[in-house]
Design a protein around this motif. Structure first.
Motif, PDB file in Angstrom:
ATOM      1  N   ILE A   1     -21.460 -72.606  71.052  1.00 54.35           N
ATOM      2  CA  ILE A   1     -22.249 -72.309  72.373  1.00 54.35           C
ATOM      3  C   ILE A   1     -22.227 -70.853  72.643  1.00 54.35           C
ATOM      4  O   ILE A   1     -21.177 -70.210  72.704  1.00 54.35           O
ATOM      5  N   SER A   2     -23.300 -70.178  72.805  1.00 53.31           N
ATOM      6  CA  SER A   2     -23.428 -68.807  73.118  1.00 53.31           C
ATOM      7  C   SER A   2     -22.506 -68.356  74.498  1.00 53.31           C
ATOM      8  O   SER A   2     -22.542 -69.216  75.329  1.00 53.31           O
ATOM      9  N   ALA A   3     -22.321 -67.192  74.346  1.00 49.25           N
ATOM     10  CA  ALA A   3     -21.543 -66.625  75.423  1.00 49.25           C
ATOM     11  C   ALA A   3     -22.137 -67.007  76.771  1.00 49.25           C
ATOM     12  O   ALA A   3     -21.755 -67.204  77.931  1.00 49.25           O
ATOM     13  N   SER A   4     -23.636 -66.618  76.802  1.00 52.30           N
ATOM     14  CA  SER A   4     -24.464 -66.555  78.066  1.00 52.30           C
ATOM     15  C   SER A   4     -24.408 -68.022  78.573  1.00 52.30           C
ATOM     16  O   SER A   4     -24.392 -68.350  79.835  1.00 52.30           O
ATOM     17  N   LEU A   5     -24.610 -69.128  77.599  1.00 44.94           N
ATOM     18  CA  LEU A   5     -24.691 -70.413  78.102  1.00 44.94           C
ATOM     19  C   LEU A   5     -23.364 -70.968  78.707  1.00 44.94           C
ATOM     20  O   LEU A   5     -23.288 -71.601  79.563  1.00 44.94           O
ATOM     21  N   ARG A   6     -22.391 -70.447  78.059  1.00 44.06           N
ATOM     22  CA  ARG A   6     -20.868 -70.828  78.451  1.00 44.06           C
ATOM     23  C   ARG A   6     -20.745 -70.203  79.818  1.00 44.06           C
ATOM     24  O   ARG A   6     -19.916 -71.072  80.384  1.00 44.06           O
ATOM     25  N   LYS A   7     -21.303 -68.940  80.210  1.00 51.01           N
ATOM     26  CA  LYS A   7     -21.053 -68.662  81.476  1.00 51.01           C
ATOM     27  C   LYS A   7     -21.607 -69.558  82.364  1.00 51.01           C
ATOM     28  O   LYS A   7     -21.002 -69.673  83.531  1.00 51.01           O
ATOM     29  N   ILE A   8     -22.855 -69.980  82.019  1.00 46.26           N
ATOM     30  CA  ILE A   8     -23.610 -70.841  83.082  1.00 46.26           C
ATOM     31  C   ILE A   8     -22.649 -72.222  83.341  1.00 46.26           C
ATOM     32  O   ILE A   8     -22.465 -72.882  84.399  1.00 46.26           O
TER      33      ILE A   8
ATOM     34  N   ASN B   1      -9.734 -76.223  79.480  1.00 45.99           N
ATOM     35  CA  ASN B   1      -9.964 -75.559  78.114  1.00 45.99           C
ATOM     36  C   ASN B   1     -11.515 -76.007  77.858  1.00 45.99           C
ATOM     37  O   ASN B   1     -11.652 -76.147  76.804  1.00 45.99           O
ATOM     38  N   PHE B   2     -12.314 -75.905  78.886  1.00 41.16           N
ATOM     39  CA  PHE B   2     -13.766 -76.094  78.436  1.00 41.16           C
ATOM     40  C   PHE B   2     -14.370 -74.887  77.627  1.00 41.16           C
ATOM     41  O   PHE B   2     -15.108 -75.286  76.758  1.00 41.16           O
ATOM     42  N   ASP B   3     -14.161 -73.754  77.822  1.00 40.15           N
ATOM     43  CA  ASP B   3     -14.612 -72.745  77.207  1.00 40.15           C
ATOM     44  C   ASP B   3     -14.195 -72.775  75.693  1.00 40.15           C
ATOM     45  O   ASP B   3     -15.048 -72.486  74.861  1.00 40.15           O
ATOM     46  N   ASN B   4     -13.008 -73.055  75.401  1.00 44.61           N
ATOM     47  CA  ASN B   4     -12.770 -72.992  74.041  1.00 44.61           C
ATOM     48  C   ASN B   4     -13.339 -74.296  73.104  1.00 44.61           C
ATOM     49  O   ASN B   4     -13.613 -74.396  71.967  1.00 44.61           O
ATOM     50  N   TYR B   5     -13.696 -75.732  74.211  1.00 45.25           N
ATOM     51  CA  TYR B   5     -14.336 -76.551  73.484  1.00 45.25           C
ATOM     52  C   TYR B   5     -15.870 -75.836  73.192  1.00 45.25           C
ATOM     53  O   TYR B   5     -16.313 -76.464  71.931  1.00 45.25           O
ATOM     54  N   MET B   6     -16.468 -75.313  74.217  1.00 36.71           N
ATOM     55  CA  MET B   6     -17.955 -74.829  73.919  1.00 36.71           C
ATOM     56  C   MET B   6     -17.906 -73.783  72.935  1.00 36.71           C
ATOM     57  O   MET B   6     -18.755 -73.851  71.926  1.00 36.71           O
ATOM     58  N   ILE B   7     -16.897 -73.056  72.647  1.00 40.40           N
ATOM     59  CA  ILE B   7     -16.610 -72.210  71.827  1.00 40.40           C
ATOM     60  C   ILE B   7     -16.659 -72.819  70.311  1.00 40.40           C
ATOM     61  O   ILE B   7     -17.332 -72.585  69.337  1.00 40.40           O
TER      62      ILE B   7
END
Ligand code: YOG
Length: 138
Positions: A26-33, A16-22
């Motif tokens: 955090i921007s989509a490009s940074l989340r991808k990295i 669930n790291f992506d939802n935490y970053m959302i």
């Protein structure tokens, strides 16, 4: 014998790291990295003073604090926010409350089965990470 948080640790799972970053904005490009990183932690402890270093091939982040003593935290290179943070022990869990623009924000660390566990909280999202010990000596 209470297991120690001190040492070097390497991430083996990250849920669930992506939802935490959302939740942190955090921007989509940074989340991808960020999603591709294998995070490492180096935790040093002297009395009630902790130094927690999070490192990766992309960015590093260090926080230093004393348990029970509120401090100003700037999440430089993460979401770049200014927080009032307070870390306390709750049983065997080291818990940080991060007060600022984001509600219900913080983290908790504990040891379970020789692994370092971390929950990262923000606005109702919980990211769960587990780290294996990679210290040269224990
Ligand atoms: O740890 O607060 O151990 O500070 C979580 C990243 C990624 C940058 C890492 C760099 C949150 C882009 C820190 C990651 C996402 C994404 C390596 C977690 C933000 C930005 C630094 C944390 C605590 C508890 C100690």
């Amino acid at each position: 014998m209470p297991a120690s948080l001190s040492g070097k640790w390497e991430m083996i799972s990250n849920v669930n790291f992506d939802n935490y970053m959302i939740a942190l904005g955090i921007s989509a490009s940074l989340r991808k990295i960020a999603a591709k990183l294998t995070l490492k932690k180096k935790i040093e402890r002297q009395e009630d003073q902790f130094i927690v270093k999070t490192t990766s091939t992309f960015r590093n982040y260090t926080v230093t604090f004393k348990v029970g003593q509120e401090f100003n935290e700037f999440t430089k290179g993460l979401d770049n926010r200014h927080l009032k943070s307070l870390v306390r022990w709750e049983g065997n869990k080291l818990i940080c409350e991060q007060t600022g623009e984001k509600k219900n924000r913080g983290w908790a660390h504990w040891i379970e089965d020789d692994k370092l566990h971390l929950e990262l909280f923000c606005e109702g999202q919980v990211c769960k990470q587990v780290y294996k010990n990679v210290s040269k000596t224990r």
